[in-house]
Scaffold this active site. Sequence first.
Site, PDB file in Angstrom:
ATOM      1  N   ILE A 169       0.841  -1.195   0.000  1.00  0.00           N
ATOM      2  CA  ILE A 169       0.000   0.000   0.000  1.00  0.00           C
ATOM      3  C   ILE A 169       0.882   1.253   0.000  1.00  0.00           C
ATOM      4  CG2 ILE A 169      -0.209   0.177   2.533  1.00  0.00           C
ATOM      5  CD1 ILE A 169      -3.272   0.737   2.008  1.00  0.00           C
ATOM      6  N   CYS A 170       0.345   2.321  -0.573  1.00  0.00           N
ATOM      7  CA  CYS A 170       0.985   3.638  -0.523  1.00  0.00           C
ATOM      8  C   CYS A 170      -0.137   4.655  -0.293  1.00  0.00           C
ATOM      9  CB  CYS A 170       1.811   3.900  -1.783  1.00  0.00           C
ATOM     10  SG  CYS A 170       0.852   3.942  -3.316  1.00  0.00           S
ATOM     11  N   GLU A 171       0.021   5.859  -0.792  1.00  0.00           N
ATOM     12  CA  GLU A 171      -1.013   6.875  -0.567  1.00  0.00           C
ATOM     13  C   GLU A 171      -2.208   6.691  -1.513  1.00  0.00           C
ATOM     14  OE1 GLU A 171      -2.787   9.884   1.544  1.00  0.00           O
ATOM     15  OE2 GLU A 171      -0.880   8.945   1.999  1.00  0.00           O
ATOM     16  N   THR A 192      -3.877   4.187   0.927  1.00  0.00           N
ATOM     17  CA  THR A 192      -4.327   4.628   2.245  1.00  0.00           C
ATOM     18  C   THR A 192      -5.446   5.662   2.127  1.00  0.00           C
ATOM     19  OG1 THR A 192      -2.111   4.200   3.084  1.00  0.00           O
ATOM     20  CG2 THR A 192      -3.532   5.542   4.464  1.00  0.00           C
TER      21      THR A 192
END
Length: 111
Positions: free
Chosen positions: A69-71, A98
């Site tokens: 996961i990232c932004e 996220t």
Amino acid sequence: MQSNSRLATPEISVDELDVLMHAGSVRLLDVRETWEFRRGRVPGAVSLPLGQLPERIGDLPRDRPYAVICEHGNRSLVAADFMLRNGFAGAVSVAGGTAAWARAQRALERD
């Protein structure tokens, strides 16, 4: 570290991530920068910024597949693709990252 097969990199939704996390069937790797991770993360996520992934990939346990996961989902696609090419079968990217997790009104941990 560029992805050559971005379109082929598997993705899951935040709903699917929630189910997998509750079942304990994936590890969650957050590839955002440390300051982003501290600002708010999915509970249970482990921080490993994308730029450090190539040098630290050998330190990652291989007992379960990884959800990355990232932004917003771009860096996680690159990271998941890199992991797949380096023998981490089952690695997936979390679509929307996220930000999507937060939009779905799920809890975030913060420092």
